[in-house]
Design a protein around this motif. Structure first.
Motif, PDB file in Angstrom:
ATOM      1  N   LEU A   1     -11.378   4.116  -5.034  1.00 29.60           N
ATOM      2  CA  LEU A   1     -11.474   2.853  -4.302  1.00 29.60           C
ATOM      3  C   LEU A   1     -12.691   2.849  -3.375  1.00 29.60           C
ATOM      4  N   MET A   2     -12.890   3.951  -2.680  1.00 26.12           N
ATOM      5  CA  MET A   2     -14.017   4.059  -1.760  1.00 26.12           C
ATOM      6  C   MET A   2     -15.349   4.005  -2.493  1.00 26.12           C
ATOM      7  N   PHE A   3     -15.410   4.648  -3.657  1.00 26.17           N
ATOM      8  CA  PHE A   3     -16.658   4.644  -4.433  1.00 26.17           C
ATOM      9  C   PHE A   3     -17.090   3.219  -4.760  1.00 26.17           C
ATOM     10  N   VAL A   4     -16.136   2.396  -5.183  1.00 25.45           N
ATOM     11  CA  VAL A   4     -16.459   1.011  -5.543  1.00 25.45           C
ATOM     12  C   VAL A   4     -16.826   0.202  -4.304  1.00 25.45           C
ATOM     13  N   MET A   5     -16.020   0.307  -3.262  1.00 22.32           N
ATOM     14  CA  MET A   5     -16.186  -0.567  -2.103  1.00 22.32           C
ATOM     15  C   MET A   5     -17.455  -0.267  -1.303  1.00 22.32           C
ATOM     16  N   ARG A   6     -17.878   0.969  -1.286  1.00 21.57           N
ATOM     17  CA  ARG A   6     -19.076   1.302  -0.500  1.00 21.57           C
ATOM     18  C   ARG A   6     -20.338   0.638  -1.034  1.00 21.57           C
ATOM     19  N   HIS A   7     -20.302   0.178  -2.260  1.00 23.31           N
ATOM     20  CA  HIS A   7     -21.457  -0.522  -2.815  1.00 23.31           C
ATOM     21  C   HIS A   7     -21.603  -1.938  -2.238  1.00 23.31           C
ATOM     22  N   PHE A   8     -20.576  -2.414  -1.534  1.00 21.43           N
ATOM     23  CA  PHE A   8     -20.626  -3.772  -0.978  1.00 21.43           C
ATOM     24  C   PHE A   8     -20.789  -3.772   0.540  1.00 21.43           C
ATOM     25  N   ALA A   9     -21.029  -2.605   1.112  1.00 22.45           N
ATOM     26  CA  ALA A   9     -21.109  -2.509   2.573  1.00 22.45           C
ATOM     27  C   ALA A   9     -22.256  -3.335   3.149  1.00 22.45           C
ATOM     28  N   GLY A  10     -23.402  -3.322   2.460  1.00 25.98           N
ATOM     29  CA  GLY A  10     -24.560  -4.044   2.976  1.00 25.98           C
ATOM     30  C   GLY A  10     -24.296  -5.528   3.137  1.00 25.98           C
ATOM     31  N   ALA A  11     -23.654  -6.141   2.138  1.00 18.43           N
ATOM     32  CA  ALA A  11     -23.373  -7.577   2.199  1.00 18.43           C
ATOM     33  C   ALA A  11     -22.400  -7.900   3.323  1.00 18.43           C
ATOM     34  N   ILE A  12     -21.395  -7.034   3.523  1.00 17.91           N
ATOM     35  CA  ILE A  12     -20.418  -7.270   4.595  1.00 17.91           C
ATOM     36  C   ILE A  12     -21.077  -7.112   5.962  1.00 17.91           C
ATOM     37  N   ALA A  13     -21.894  -6.068   6.109  1.00 16.10           N
ATOM     38  CA  ALA A  13     -22.555  -5.818   7.393  1.00 16.10           C
ATOM     39  C   ALA A  13     -23.499  -6.955   7.775  1.00 16.10           C
ATOM     40  N   LYS A  14     -24.106  -7.600   6.776  1.00 16.34           N
ATOM     41  CA  LYS A  14     -24.997  -8.724   7.065  1.00 16.34           C
ATOM     42  C   LYS A  14     -24.227  -9.900   7.663  1.00 16.34           C
ATOM     43  N   LYS A  15     -22.974 -10.040   7.272  1.00 22.61           N
ATOM     44  CA  LYS A  15     -22.170 -11.160   7.761  1.00 22.61           C
ATOM     45  C   LYS A  15     -21.571 -10.892   9.139  1.00 22.61           C
ATOM     46  N   ILE A  16     -21.112  -9.666   9.357  1.00 23.38           N
ATOM     47  CA  ILE A  16     -20.404  -9.388  10.621  1.00 23.38           C
ATOM     48  C   ILE A  16     -21.045  -8.270  11.436  1.00 23.38           C
ATOM     49  N   SER A  17     -22.139  -7.674  10.980  1.00 22.28           N
ATOM     50  CA  SER A  17     -22.874  -6.579  11.623  1.00 22.28           C
ATOM     51  C   SER A  17     -22.184  -5.249  11.369  1.00 22.28           C
ATOM     52  N   SER A  18     -22.931  -4.172  11.553  1.00 24.32           N
ATOM     53  CA  SER A  18     -22.397  -2.827  11.310  1.00 24.32           C
ATOM     54  C   SER A  18     -21.268  -2.498  12.281  1.00 24.32           C
ATOM     55  N   VAL A  19     -21.432  -2.895  13.549  1.00 21.16           N
ATOM     56  CA  VAL A  19     -20.400  -2.617  14.544  1.00 21.16           C
ATOM     57  C   VAL A  19     -19.153  -3.454  14.246  1.00 21.16           C
ATOM     58  N   GLY A  20     -19.352  -4.688  13.820  1.00 23.48           N
ATOM     59  CA  GLY A  20     -18.215  -5.523  13.430  1.00 23.48           C
ATOM     60  C   GLY A  20     -17.459  -4.927  12.259  1.00 23.48           C
ATOM     61  N   LEU A  21     -18.196  -4.344  11.329  1.00 25.82           N
ATOM     62  CA  LEU A  21     -17.566  -3.680  10.187  1.00 25.82           C
ATOM     63  C   LEU A  21     -16.712  -2.506  10.654  1.00 25.82           C
ATOM     64  N   MET A  22     -17.183  -1.763  11.652  1.00 27.81           N
ATOM     65  CA  MET A  22     -16.412  -0.641  12.185  1.00 27.81           C
ATOM     66  C   MET A  22     -15.137  -1.143  12.863  1.00 27.81           C
ATOM     67  N   PHE A  23     -15.212  -2.248  13.577  1.00 22.35           N
ATOM     68  CA  PHE A  23     -14.039  -2.809  14.257  1.00 22.35           C
ATOM     69  C   PHE A  23     -12.946  -3.171  13.245  1.00 22.35           C
ATOM     70  N   VAL A  24     -13.340  -3.887  12.207  1.00 24.53           N
ATOM     71  CA  VAL A  24     -12.375  -4.290  11.178  1.00 24.53           C
ATOM     72  C   VAL A  24     -11.824  -3.056  10.459  1.00 24.53           C
ATOM     73  N   SER A  25     -12.684  -2.076  10.198  1.00 24.97           N
ATOM     74  CA  SER A  25     -12.254  -0.864   9.502  1.00 24.97           C
ATOM     75  C   SER A  25     -11.188  -0.116  10.284  1.00 24.97           C
ATOM     76  N   CYS A  26     -11.324  -0.090  11.597  1.00 28.05           N
ATOM     77  CA  CYS A  26     -10.352   0.619  12.430  1.00 28.05           C
ATOM     78  C   CYS A  26      -8.972  -0.017  12.342  1.00 28.05           C
ATOM     79  N   ILE A  27      -8.929  -1.341  12.263  1.00 22.82           N
ATOM     80  CA  ILE A  27      -7.644  -2.035  12.137  1.00 22.82           C
ATOM     81  C   ILE A  27      -6.950  -1.632  10.841  1.00 22.82           C
ATOM     82  N   PHE A  28      -7.696  -1.656   9.742  1.00 21.26           N
ATOM     83  CA  PHE A  28      -7.128  -1.280   8.444  1.00 21.26           C
ATOM     84  C   PHE A  28      -6.730   0.197   8.422  1.00 21.26           C
ATOM     85  N   ALA A  29      -7.563   1.069   9.014  1.00 23.73           N
ATOM     86  CA  ALA A  29      -7.279   2.505   8.984  1.00 23.73           C
ATOM     87  C   ALA A  29      -5.989   2.829   9.719  1.00 23.73           C
ATOM     88  N   ALA A  30      -5.814   2.266  10.911  1.00 25.23           N
ATOM     89  CA  ALA A  30      -4.602   2.524  11.686  1.00 25.23           C
ATOM     90  C   ALA A  30      -3.368   1.985  10.969  1.00 25.23           C
TER      91      ALA A  30
END
Length: 429
Positions: free
Chosen positions: A267-296
């Motif tokens: 799952l991670m292998f596939v999803m990491r290919h889309f990180a750039g597009a997501i970061a452009k929309k919400i920024s790298s720090v925003g991506l970390m914020f959302v990731s923490c919610i899902f991780a917990a």
């Protein structure tokens, strides 16, 4: 920074291969740990063999952290090429050393050989991170989040291939030592490619930032150390549960935890290919914020899973959460503190490696204490068997996962405030 004379495609392939190699090593170590225990440590001291295996595997993380700490400071001087060649040598010698240990009588000397061999693979792991991360940052300065996430997509790819091959070897009855060949083959291929390739200098060197200015960039910017401390929690949310999942999930839902790790890695292998597009929309720090919610959320759900279907559903949420965390933290470091060069990236990775050495023993202590609590004491625990023991072990597994589930929550206010400040700053501009 002009890298027109550099074959970026070749170097990016080398970087991907190097990360694939260390992911493969992660899976191989998880696969052969029971074999090392059975054929070496049980013969030396069966009462403490599990602890001895844990200490030996811990040497890998020690080597990883040490190489990142010192290698990142030296990569500007010895070059990325030599650093990657050292990583290949570490994996080849480490694999050969482990094989030698398996054909020797089980003695204290063999124990030292195993420890030294795993330390060598750890040093090779750290050398890959020390060289590949600044290399990709230098090759693709305008798309660091995207490129670093794709680079680190090959870590879970290595885990998938290594995990499935290890299961296949065992299924068809091949010698477990064959797993060691998996460490050697990509190392040889990478070394051959590295020898003929031309490498760029790091961003810091390319823009003329002195070594002194690099240190000032780090020590005069408190925000860097906020991110550095955050990396402890990031690594603890991803790698520690990844190492523990085989133990805990096998007890909770009665399935091989390595299968779940292979699924999450795919799952991670596939999803990491889309990180750039997501970061452009919400920024790298925003991506970390959302990731923490899902991780917990995913970690807590894993602790409550009682069937394989629920475990896979929970693992999907956890996988989405931790998918982008490690490479995006490296990308944030490279974007915001580029004058810090390879040292800034290395120190960030060092924090992640160091975290595992703290968190895994913590999970083990929680597990052991919960076992004793559920059984009504250590003496009572030794008398349990069958379903009663299974219920105690399940309770302990749940407790260990729920303890780690809170760690990503500590990062929410950190990334949330930085994200809010960035948005306001951008609007003001």
């Amino acid at each position: 920074m002009n890298n027109d004379h550099i074959d970026r495609r070749l170097l990016y392939f080398v970087g991907n291969l190097s990360i694939f190699m260390i992911g493969l090593g992660f899976a191989v170590r998880a696969t052969i740990a029971p074999d090392l225990q059975r054929e070496i440590y049980d013969l030396i001291d069966i009462a403490n063999s599990a602890s001895m295996v844990g200490e030996a595997l811990g040497a890998t993380f020690t080597g990883f952290a040490l190489t990142l700490l010192f290698g990142s400071a030296l990569v500007d001087f010895i070059g990325m090429k030599r650093m990657l060649l050292l990583s290949a040598v570490g994996y080849i010698l480490g694999a050969c050393g482990l094989y030698v240990a398996t054909i020797m009588p089980a003695t204290g000397a063999v124990q030292a050989i195993v420890m030294g061999s795993l330390l060598l693979t750890g040093l090779g792991w750290g050398a890959v991170e020390a060289a590949s991360n600044p290399m990709v940052a230098a090759l693709y300065p305008e798309e660091k989040t995207h490129r670093l996430n794709i680079l680190h997509a090959w870590w879970p790819a290595g885990i998938v291939i290594g995990g499935l091959l290890g299961l296949a070897f065992a299924k068809i009855g091949l010698p477990w030592e064959l797993n060691l060949v998996l460490l050697i083959i990509p190392a040889i291929v990478m070394a051959a490619l590295v020898i003929k390739a031309e490498f760029p200098v790091t961003e810091r060197v390319a823009v003329g930032v002195s070594y002194g200015d690099m240190l000032k960039e780090l020590f005069r910017k408190p925000l860097y150390w906020v991110f550095w401390l955050s990396m402890f929690f990031v690594a603890a949310s991803e790698l520690a549960p990844g190492q523990w999942v085989n133990i805990a999930l096998s007890n909770i839902v009665g399935m091989q935890g390595i299968l779940l790790l292979v699924y999450v890695s795919g799952l991670m292998f596939v999803m990491r290919h889309f990180a750039g597009a997501i970061a452009k929309k919400i920024s790298s720090v925003g991506l970390m914020f959302v990731s923490c919610i899902f991780a917990a959320t995913g970690l807590y759900m894993l602790s409550l899973a009682t069937t394989p279907i629920l475990a896979f559903a929970a693992a999907t949420v956890w996988g989405i959460g931790v998918c982008y965390m490690w490479p995006t933290m490296l990308a944030i470091t490279a974007e915001r503190f580029y004058k810090g060069g390879a040292l800034a990236l290395g120190l960030t990775g060092f924090a992640g490696g160091l975290a595992i050495q703290f968190v895994l023993p913590m999970m083990g202590r929680v597990f052991d204490e919960a076992k004793a609590e559920a059984a009504g004491g250590v003496d009572q625990l030794s008398l349990l068997s069958g379903e009663a023991l299974d219920e105690v072990i399940r309770y302990a597994s749940v407790e260990s996962f729920q303890t780690v589930a809170v760690l990503p929550l500590f990062l929410l206010p950190v990334f949330g405030l930085i994200w809010l400040f960035d948005v306001r700053k951008k609007k003001a501009a």
